[in-house]
Design a protein around this motif. Sequence first.
Motif, short mmCIF file in Angstrom:
data_model
loop_
_atom_site.label_atom_id
_atom_site.label_comp_id
_atom_site.label_asym_id
_atom_site.label_seq_id
_atom_site.Cartn_x
_atom_site.Cartn_y
_atom_site.Cartn_z
N VAL A 187 0.85 -1.19 0.00
CA VAL A 187 0.00 0.00 0.00
C VAL A 187 0.88 1.24 0.00
CG1 VAL A 187 -1.74 1.30 1.29
CG2 VAL A 187 -1.82 -1.20 1.25
N PRO A 188 0.60 2.23 -0.87
CA PRO A 188 1.40 3.46 -0.87
C PRO A 188 1.43 4.09 0.52
CG PRO A 188 0.02 3.40 -2.81
CD PRO A 188 -0.40 2.24 -1.95
N LYS A 189 2.58 4.54 0.96
CA LYS A 189 2.73 5.05 2.32
C LYS A 189 1.86 6.26 2.60
CE LYS A 189 7.29 3.21 3.51
NZ LYS A 189 7.00 1.99 2.81
N CYS A 190 1.51 7.03 1.57
CA CYS A 190 0.66 8.20 1.81
C CYS A 190 -0.78 7.81 2.15
CB CYS A 190 0.67 9.13 0.60
SG CYS A 190 0.02 8.40 -0.92
N LYS A 191 -1.12 6.52 1.97
CA LYS A 191 -2.48 6.06 2.30
C LYS A 191 -2.54 5.30 3.62
CE LYS A 191 -4.04 5.69 -2.51
NZ LYS A 191 -4.68 4.81 -3.51
N ILE A 192 -1.39 4.97 4.17
CA ILE A 192 -1.36 4.20 5.41
C ILE A 192 -1.79 5.08 6.58
CG2 ILE A 192 0.16 3.01 7.05
CD1 ILE A 192 1.85 2.10 4.69
N GLY A 193 -2.64 4.54 7.44
CA GLY A 193 -3.08 5.26 8.63
C GLY A 193 -4.22 6.23 8.40
N LYS A 194 -4.74 6.28 7.18
CA LYS A 194 -5.85 7.20 6.89
C LYS A 194 -7.14 6.40 6.81
CE LYS A 194 -2.95 10.56 4.55
NZ LYS A 194 -1.69 9.91 4.94
N ASP A 195 -8.19 6.96 7.41
CA ASP A 195 -9.46 6.23 7.40
C ASP A 195 -10.12 6.29 6.03
OD1 ASP A 195 -10.91 8.67 7.20
OD2 ASP A 195 -11.01 8.86 9.37
N ALA A 196 -11.20 5.51 5.87
CA ALA A 196 -11.86 5.37 4.57
C ALA A 196 -12.40 6.71 4.06
CB ALA A 196 -12.99 4.35 4.67
N GLU A 197 -12.89 7.55 4.98
CA GLU A 197 -13.43 8.84 4.55
C GLU A 197 -12.35 9.72 3.95
OE1 GLU A 197 -15.66 11.00 7.37
OE2 GLU A 197 -17.22 9.48 7.62
N VAL A 198 -11.19 9.77 4.58
CA VAL A 198 -10.08 10.58 4.07
C VAL A 198 -9.62 10.04 2.71
CG1 VAL A 198 -7.69 11.28 4.44
CG2 VAL A 198 -9.30 11.33 6.34
N LEU A 199 -9.52 8.73 2.60
CA LEU A 199 -9.09 8.14 1.34
C LEU A 199 -10.05 8.48 0.22
CD1 LEU A 199 -7.89 4.60 2.47
CD2 LEU A 199 -6.47 6.53 1.75
N ARG A 200 -11.36 8.38 0.48
CA ARG A 200 -12.35 8.67 -0.56
C ARG A 200 -12.40 10.15 -0.89
NH1 ARG A 200 -15.44 4.60 2.11
NH2 ARG A 200 -16.55 6.18 3.33
N SER A 201 -12.16 11.01 0.10
CA SER A 201 -12.30 12.45 -0.14
C SER A 201 -11.04 13.10 -0.72
CB SER A 201 -12.66 13.17 1.17
OG SER A 201 -11.60 13.09 2.11
#
Length: 207
Positions: A187-201
């Motif tokens: 998984v790209p490190k910029c996506k690690i630790g972010k919840d689903a809402e942040v990822l989608r937004s």
Amino acid sequence: GARMLGAVAVALAATPPTLRRIPQRRLFNNMKINSRASPSHPRRTVMYSSLSSKWGVPSVEIPETCRGLILFDGVCNFCNAWVNLVIDYDPKGEFCFAPLQSDVGKAVLQQAGRDPNDISSFVLADEEGFWIKSTAALRVAKKLNNPVFSNAALGLFAVPSPLRDLGYRVVAENRYNFLGKIAANEVPKCKIGKDAEVLRSRFLDES
């Protein structure tokens, strides 16, 4: 100029926590964007056909607060660290993201007149057009909610773009040497630790 830009780029990647210009296309005139979007509701999205179509992704929902789309090298840890930095200093959510290697990224590259497989430079699509290399980087940095980066960007804009792009190229060609690459199934490190809402937004390839 080249050394200064290279130093700024390395500093960006190392900063906790945890950009030559394409001929401008006047694609973004007469856009209507809701200026009352609330940063406290990151999941609220609206299909702005005037924005998504002009970025070449008409079927993608653009976040309500997004004013610029950053395409980055998704397997580059240095680039991922830079994306994290932008997110940290962009509390209003003015920037959204997509890997250059994603379907969204390739569609935007085509719309910008670039080879959809070209990952030699990150790309910024904003209200004024498409931008690459040092100009793209500085247009992002000047909007960050951090005076060090915004003031550095304003100062570097005074440097002729060929010199700025020389510094950008040095950093870009060595980006994998700074922090390495992610594995094919990682998984790209910029996506690690972010919840689903942040990822989608914030990440259009996740919407």
